[in-house]
Motif scaffolding. Sequence first.
Motif, PDB file in Angstrom:
ATOM      1  N   CYS A  42       0.837  -1.209   0.000  1.00 34.07           N
ATOM      2  CA  CYS A  42       0.000   0.000   0.000  1.00 34.07           C
ATOM      3  C   CYS A  42       0.868   1.253   0.000  1.00 34.07           C
ATOM      4  N   ILE A  93      -1.117  10.807   3.878  1.00 31.95           N
ATOM      5  CA  ILE A  93      -0.189   9.689   3.722  1.00 31.95           C
ATOM      6  C   ILE A  93       0.861   9.703   4.833  1.00 31.95           C
ATOM      7  N   CYS A 142       0.365  10.507   7.921  1.00 31.77           N
ATOM      8  CA  CYS A 142      -0.263   9.887   9.099  1.00 31.77           C
ATOM      9  C   CYS A 142      -0.331   8.370   8.962  1.00 31.77           C
ATOM     10  N   VAL A 143      -0.587   7.885   7.740  1.00 27.96           N
ATOM     11  CA  VAL A 143      -0.625   6.437   7.499  1.00 27.96           C
ATOM     12  C   VAL A 143       0.734   5.811   7.800  1.00 27.96           C
ATOM     13  N   GLN A 144       1.806   6.562   7.522  1.00 29.35           N
ATOM     14  CA  GLN A 144       3.150   6.038   7.746  1.00 29.35           C
ATOM     15  C   GLN A 144       3.435   5.775   9.221  1.00 29.35           C
TER      16      GLN A 144
END
Length: 252
Positions: free
Chosen positions: A25, A229, A231-233
Motif C-alpha cells: 500500500c 499519507i 499519518c498512514v506512515q
Amino acid sequence: MGEFNEKATCGTVCLKYLLFTFNCCFWLAGLAVMAVGIWTLALKSDYISLLASGTYLATAYILVVAGVVVMVTGVLGCCATFKERRNLLRLYFILLLIIFLLEIIAGILAYIYYQQLNTELKENLKDTMSKRYHQPGHEGVTSAVDKLQQEFHCCGSNNSQDWRDSEWIRSGQAGGRVVPDSCCKTLVPGCGQRDHASNIYKVEGGCITKLETFIQEHLRVIGAVGVGIGCVQVFGMIFTCCLYRSLKLEHY
C-alpha cells in the motif's frame, strides 16, 4: 522456553505479513504522492510565474522527492521484512521517519501558503501583469497571463481597467489595443482594441479571484495528500518497531 519461542515466531510471522501488506500500500501511496507532485510541476505550473513566492513550487518538489523515496523505501521494506535483517529494519524506519517529516512539511507549507495567498495576489498580481506583460525576458509571464484570462474568462487583475497602467499598452506597441486580445470572448487578432462588455470578459473580482480559487483548490489537494499519507506512515513505523523487537526477542 520453547512455548515462548513458538509464540514469538507466530507473532513475528503475523507482523511480517502486516508489514508486507503495508509496504504494498505504501508503494502505491508513493506513486500517488509523486504523481501529484509531477501533476503540479508539469500540468499546473503555468501560473507559477505569476506568484511572488516560491512556496507553491517548493511543495510540489517536496512531494516528488518524497514519492520517489517512498517507492524505493517500499522495496527496501519488503527486503527487510522477509530477510529479517534488523539493520535493514533500522534503515527502513529511519527512511520512513524522513519521508513522514517531508510530507508533513509539504502539508504545513501548503496550509501556510493557503492563508497568505490572498494577500500575495493583491499585492503582486496587478504589478506583475502591468509591468511584465509583453516585456522582453518575460515571455513566461505573457503566456501565463494570456492563458489565465482565456481559461478563467477574466480580464485584468481586479478588472479590465487595470490594463490602462500596462507598460505595453502605454508604450504604443500594443497596436491600438486597450486590453490584450486574451481578454476577448472571441479571440481574434486585434480584438483587444475595444473594451466593451460585449467584446471582453468583465467579471466581478477580476483574475485575482479566479486564480486564488484555482490555487487554493490545488493546495488543498497537496495538503491532504501530504498529511494524509504521512499519518498512514505512523502505522508503518509502529509495525517496524514491533517486528524489530520481535526479532530481538527471538535471538535470546
